[in-house]
Motif scaffolding. Structure first.
Motif, PDB file in Angstrom:
ATOM      1  N   ALA A  98       0.873  -1.115   0.022  1.00  0.00           N
ATOM      2  CA  ALA A  98       0.012   0.044  -0.019  1.00  0.00           C
ATOM      3  C   ALA A  98       0.898   1.279  -0.136  1.00  0.00           C
ATOM      4  CB  ALA A  98      -0.835   0.126   1.073  1.00  0.00           C
ATOM      5  N   VAL A  99       0.823   1.992  -1.259  1.00  0.00           N
ATOM      6  CA  VAL A  99       1.693   3.096  -1.153  1.00  0.00           C
ATOM      7  C   VAL A  99       0.857   4.351  -0.599  1.00  0.00           C
ATOM      8  CG1 VAL A  99       3.043   4.695  -2.913  1.00  0.00           C
ATOM      9  CG2 VAL A  99       2.663   2.092  -3.391  1.00  0.00           C
ATOM     10  N   LEU A 106       6.053   3.279   2.036  1.00  0.00           N
ATOM     11  CA  LEU A 106       5.454   2.004   1.220  1.00  0.00           C
ATOM     12  C   LEU A 106       5.108   0.908   2.228  1.00  0.00           C
ATOM     13  CD1 LEU A 106       8.324   1.617  -1.263  1.00  0.00           C
ATOM     14  CD2 LEU A 106       6.131   2.595  -1.891  1.00  0.00           C
ATOM     15  N   ARG A 107       3.854   0.848   2.688  1.00  0.00           N
ATOM     16  CA  ARG A 107       3.427  -0.195   3.676  1.00  0.00           C
ATOM     17  C   ARG A 107       3.144  -1.569   3.072  1.00  0.00           C
ATOM     18  NH1 ARG A 107      -1.415   2.579   6.148  1.00  0.00           N
ATOM     19  NH2 ARG A 107      -1.363   1.095   7.733  1.00  0.00           N
ATOM     20  N   TYR A 108       3.998  -2.423   3.531  1.00  0.00           N
ATOM     21  CA  TYR A 108       3.946  -3.887   3.145  1.00  0.00           C
ATOM     22  C   TYR A 108       3.351  -4.977   4.216  1.00  0.00           C
ATOM     23  CZ  TYR A 108       5.595  -8.295   1.146  1.00  0.00           C
ATOM     24  OH  TYR A 108       5.781  -9.747   0.556  1.00  0.00           O
ATOM     25  N   ARG A 145      10.390   4.927   1.879  1.00  0.00           N
ATOM     26  CA  ARG A 145      10.818   3.976   2.611  1.00  0.00           C
ATOM     27  C   ARG A 145       9.880   2.650   3.004  1.00  0.00           C
ATOM     28  NH1 ARG A 145      15.579   6.570   6.339  1.00  0.00           N
ATOM     29  NH2 ARG A 145      16.945   7.590   4.790  1.00  0.00           N
ATOM     30  N   LEU A 146      10.408   1.598   3.156  1.00  0.00           N
ATOM     31  CA  LEU A 146       9.395   0.381   3.169  1.00  0.00           C
ATOM     32  C   LEU A 146       9.337   0.063   4.694  1.00  0.00           C
ATOM     33  CD1 LEU A 146       8.231  -2.261   1.882  1.00  0.00           C
ATOM     34  CD2 LEU A 146      10.330  -3.265   2.411  1.00  0.00           C
ATOM     35  N   ILE A 147       7.885   0.111   4.888  1.00  0.00           N
ATOM     36  CA  ILE A 147       7.662  -0.264   6.492  1.00  0.00           C
ATOM     37  C   ILE A 147       6.911  -1.719   6.240  1.00  0.00           C
ATOM     38  CG2 ILE A 147       6.195   0.465   8.206  1.00  0.00           C
ATOM     39  CD1 ILE A 147       6.110   3.335   7.260  1.00  0.00           C
ATOM     40  N   CYS A 148       7.455  -2.774   6.947  1.00  0.00           N
ATOM     41  CA  CYS A 148       6.768  -4.045   6.783  1.00  0.00           C
ATOM     42  C   CYS A 148       5.577  -3.911   8.248  1.00  0.00           C
ATOM     43  CB  CYS A 148       7.826  -5.014   7.023  1.00  0.00           C
ATOM     44  SG  CYS A 148       8.916  -5.366   5.759  1.00  0.00           S
ATOM     45  N   GLU A 149       4.479  -3.677   7.853  1.00  0.00           N
ATOM     46  CA  GLU A 149       3.352  -3.761   8.770  1.00  0.00           C
ATOM     47  C   GLU A 149       3.161  -5.261   9.447  1.00  0.00           C
ATOM     48  OE1 GLU A 149       2.094  -0.816   9.780  1.00  0.00           O
ATOM     49  OE2 GLU A 149       2.147   0.571   8.017  1.00  0.00           O
TER      50      GLU A 149
END
Length: 199
Positions: A98-99, A106-108, A145-149
């Motif tokens: 989800a951008v 960047l929510r993964y 930046r990537l955030i692994c939720e």
């Protein structure tokens, strides 16, 4: 097919050619959902929500030279809040990127909590940077930046697509991700009902 020869980012205005019956059958049982069901339901879900758009999972990100244009979306930055990108990982698992275009992150979301597919995500990031440049939007090094939720985890090997759709449903409504595997059968019926009404 949800066939985007000329369109890869969707606003829900032009979508859904109608999945064949064997795609519907995947919703009746605990079967793995395919790209047609995933893409069509996300597009249907955001159809009347102008703040959201989605990236079609069918495209081969390695071959895409430019996602925008030739997109049928006039503006991304400042016009949309979130872009949903369902990712097919290792040809056997659905996850969701989800951008967040407002917070520029960047929510993964992965219902099996596996390692994020960094190459695919970086390809999307590079396209976002390209779009920002075309729209004359200044980005900082901290943007996207990537955030692994942390997110609910599936309890079997076939509900990953259903979990992607439940995540989209909750994010669009700005709800906490409070679903579980027990909600998957209901979600399958909801997706079936939503898509069936289009016929």
């Amino acid at each position: 097919m949800f066939g985007l020869k000329d369109q890869h980012i969707l606003e829900g205005k032009k979508f859904f050619d109608g999945p064949p019956h064997h795609d519907f059958s995947k919703l009746f049982k605990k079967a793995w959902l395919n790209d047609i069901v995933i893409n069509d339901h996300i597009a249907l879900h955001i159809k009347d929500k102008k703040d959201f758009c989605s990236l079609d999972s069918i495209i081969d990100l390695r071959k895409v030279k430019g996602l925008y244009p030739p997109l049928k979306i006039n503006k991304l930055f400042g016009a949309k809040k979130m872009l949903f990108a369902p990712l097919h990982v290792n040809n056997n698992h659905w996850t969701l990127l989800a951008v967040d275009l407002t917070k520029r992150s960047l929510r993964y979301f992965d219902s099996l909590n596996n390692k994020a597919p960094l190459a695919k995500i970086d390809t999307i990031r590079q396209h976002l940077i390209k779009i920002a440049k075309e729209e004359q939007v200044t980005l900082s090094e901290k943007d996207f930046r990537l955030i692994c939720e942390e997110c609910p985890q599936q309890e079997n090997g076939s509900d990953c697509g259903v979990f992607v759709l439940m995540a989209v449903d909750h994010l669009v409504q700005n709800k906490p991700l409070s679903y579980s595997g027990q909600d998957a059968p209901f979600m399958r019926l909801k997706v079936l009902s939503d898509l069936w009404q289009l016929f």
